[in-house]
Design a protein around this motif. Structure first.
Motif, PDB file in Angstrom:
ATOM      1  N   ASN A 177      22.833 -27.511  28.938  1.00 19.15           N
ATOM      2  CA  ASN A 177      22.925 -26.961  31.104  1.00 19.15           C
ATOM      3  C   ASN A 177      22.174 -26.693  31.451  1.00 19.15           C
ATOM      4  O   ASN A 177      21.940 -27.263  31.903  1.00 19.15           O
ATOM      5  N   GLU A 230      19.645 -28.741  34.362  1.00 19.48           N
ATOM      6  CA  GLU A 230      19.221 -28.449  35.476  1.00 19.48           C
ATOM      7  C   GLU A 230      17.718 -29.021  35.835  1.00 19.48           C
ATOM      8  O   GLU A 230      17.224 -28.708  37.020  1.00 19.48           O
ATOM      9  N   SER A 257      30.372 -27.447  27.261  1.00 17.94           N
ATOM     10  CA  SER A 257      31.120 -26.436  28.124  1.00 17.94           C
ATOM     11  C   SER A 257      29.644 -26.972  28.877  1.00 17.94           C
ATOM     12  O   SER A 257      28.992 -25.912  29.684  1.00 17.94           O
ATOM     13  N   SER A 258      28.898 -28.511  29.234  1.00 15.79           N
ATOM     14  CA  SER A 258      28.137 -29.084  29.696  1.00 15.79           C
ATOM     15  C   SER A 258      28.563 -29.690  30.521  1.00 15.79           C
ATOM     16  O   SER A 258      28.191 -29.546  32.024  1.00 15.79           O
ATOM     17  N   LYS A 259      29.873 -29.308  30.338  1.00 14.81           N
ATOM     18  CA  LYS A 259      30.106 -31.194  31.117  1.00 14.81           C
ATOM     19  C   LYS A 259      30.643 -30.285  32.644  1.00 14.81           C
ATOM     20  O   LYS A 259      29.575 -31.649  33.966  1.00 14.81           O
ATOM     21  N   ASN A 260      31.024 -29.758  32.860  1.00 16.04           N
ATOM     22  CA  ASN A 260      30.400 -28.879  34.619  1.00 16.04           C
ATOM     23  C   ASN A 260      29.127 -28.892  34.838  1.00 16.04           C
ATOM     24  O   ASN A 260      28.610 -29.379  36.222  1.00 16.04           O
ATOM     25  N   ALA A 261      28.576 -28.376  34.116  1.00 12.48           N
ATOM     26  CA  ALA A 261      26.436 -28.533  34.623  1.00 12.48           C
ATOM     27  C   ALA A 261      26.353 -30.171  34.719  1.00 12.48           C
ATOM     28  O   ALA A 261      26.013 -30.622  35.859  1.00 12.48           O
ATOM     29  N   VAL A 262      26.264 -31.229  34.462  1.00 14.37           N
ATOM     30  CA  VAL A 262      26.047 -31.696  34.217  1.00 14.37           C
ATOM     31  C   VAL A 262      26.423 -33.076  35.342  1.00 14.37           C
ATOM     32  O   VAL A 262      26.082 -33.506  36.305  1.00 14.37           O
TER      33      VAL A 262
END
Length: 235
Positions: A153, A157, A181-186
């Motif tokens: 994540n 960014e 855990s990174s899907k939302n950030a991506v």
């Protein structure tokens, strides 16, 4: 310096064919890396066969899972000693490579490597968070890549703001699964995880490549300042 036949064999195991000129470049690269490392902290890996596996083959594995067309623009974010960007350029000198790093000494080292191999690359002395707001760099690359220990994540960014819509961010990672855990950030940064490939290096070390497609523009407030990214990573 290095066992060129060993590198050739390992590269072929990932579908990469290296000609004699490329192998000679890798040999020069390893020699300059080890010599420069005596006066500058570039890598903890200095044994020739370890360089072949953990730096060169690790970088070239990218090419088995991602197709870089002739003329593709590629930015290696936080390139350090040049991995994976320089090995990709040696294997395919038709790409347009940009090596981005915050330390000018590293870029001077990379300039020496490139000159010794008669290769060209854009060298950009900048922090990734600043590059992401630079109009000459933001959303201009077909591919961004990084081989770093930072969580996915955080890497997203730094890297996705540099990728044009329709392009890709390719993260070279260890074996850890950070996808959920990174899907939302991506997604927030304009990306979509397209594929995750797990494999092993010739010595058995586990690796994974995360392939993220840029499907929409990154909101203008990203990337944020490093302290903000560290204290409040996108969850």
């Amino acid at each position: 310096m290095i066992n060129k036949e060993l590198l050739k064999e390992y590269a072929q195991s990932f579908g990469v064919n290296l000609n004699e000129n490329a192998l000679e470049c890798f040999d020069k690269y390893a020699e300059i890396l080890v010599e420069t490392n005596k006066v500058m902290n570039l890598t903890a890996i200095t044994e020739p066969d370890e360089i072949v596996i953990k730096h060169f083959t690790d970088s070239l594995a990218f090419l088995k899972y991602v197709s870089l067309g002739d003329g593709a623009s590629v930015v290696d974010v936080g390139t350090g000693a040049g991995f994976p960007g320089v090995p990709l350029l040696i294997a395919n000198n038709n790409i347009r490579l940009t090596l981005l790093d915050a330390l000018s000494k590293r870029l001077s080292f990379l300039e020496t490597v490139l000159e010794s191999c008669n290769l060209s690359s854009e060298l950009v002395h900048a922090r990734a968070e600043d590059a992401g707001h630079d109009g000459k760099l933001r959303e201009t690359f077909d591919f961004a890549t990084a081989r770093a220990v930072a969580p996915l994540n955080v890497l997203a960014e730094y890297c996705l703001p540099l990728v044009k819509t329709g392009g890709y961010f390719v993260a070279l990672k260890g074996s850890e699964d950070e996808t959920e855990s990174s899907k939302n950030a991506v997604s927030l940064l304009g990306g979509e995880i397209e594929d995750i490939v797990s494999y092993k290096l010739p010595n058995g070390d586990p690796r994974s490549i995360v392939i993220i497609k840029k499907i929409s523009q990154t909101p203008t407030q990203y990337p944020r300042k490093p302290k903000k990214i560290a204290s409040s990573p996108i969850g």
